[in-house]
Design a protein around this motif. Structure first.
Motif, PDB file in Angstrom:
ATOM      1  N   CYS A  23       0.843  -1.183   0.000  1.00 19.00           N
ATOM      2  CA  CYS A  23       0.000   0.000   0.000  1.00 19.00           C
ATOM      3  C   CYS A  23       0.886   1.245   0.000  1.00 19.00           C
ATOM      4  N   ASN A  24       0.605   2.171  -0.906  1.00 20.28           N
ATOM      5  CA  ASN A  24       1.374   3.405  -0.993  1.00 20.28           C
ATOM      6  C   ASN A  24       0.956   4.435   0.063  1.00 20.28           C
ATOM      7  N   GLU A  25      -0.135   4.162   0.785  1.00 22.36           N
ATOM      8  CA  GLU A  25      -0.612   5.065   1.827  1.00 22.36           C
ATOM      9  C   GLU A  25      -0.067   4.677   3.208  1.00 22.36           C
ATOM     10  N   SER A  44      -7.358   1.716   1.103  1.00 21.95           N
ATOM     11  CA  SER A  44      -6.902   2.529  -0.025  1.00 21.95           C
ATOM     12  C   SER A  44      -6.761   1.664  -1.277  1.00 21.95           C
ATOM     13  N   LYS A  45      -7.062   2.252  -2.432  1.00 22.09           N
ATOM     14  CA  LYS A  45      -6.830   1.576  -3.713  1.00 22.09           C
ATOM     15  C   LYS A  45      -5.483   1.958  -4.299  1.00 22.09           C
ATOM     16  N   ASN A  46      -4.725   2.791  -3.605  1.00 24.88           N
ATOM     17  CA  ASN A  46      -3.410   3.251  -4.054  1.00 24.88           C
ATOM     18  C   ASN A  46      -2.372   2.199  -3.666  1.00 24.88           C
ATOM     19  N   THR A  48       0.573  -0.930  -5.072  1.00 26.36           N
ATOM     20  CA  THR A  48       1.529  -1.287  -6.112  1.00 26.36           C
ATOM     21  C   THR A  48       1.849  -2.764  -6.012  1.00 26.36           C
TER      22      THR A  48
END
Length: 50
Positions: A23-25, A44-46, A48
């Motif tokens: 997760c990038n968050e 979160s959908k952010n 990778t």
């Protein structure tokens, strides 16, 4: 039970094609399945693919 657009927890067998994500968050590392992967911690959908 039918779900529409919502995520839910699934115990994935070794045979399912899961992928590793981060997760990038919140930087949570997890395995995902499907096209619309969400972080199980912060939703979160952010994310990778690792």
């Amino acid at each position: 039970m039918c779900t529409c657009g919502e995520s839910y927890d699934v115990d994935a067998d070794e045979d399912l094609p899961t992928k590793d994500y981060i997760c990038n968050e919140c930087e949570n590392k997890f395995k995902g399945l499907g096209k619309n992967v969400k972080c199980p911690s912060c939703k979160s959908k952010n994310v990778t693919e690792k």
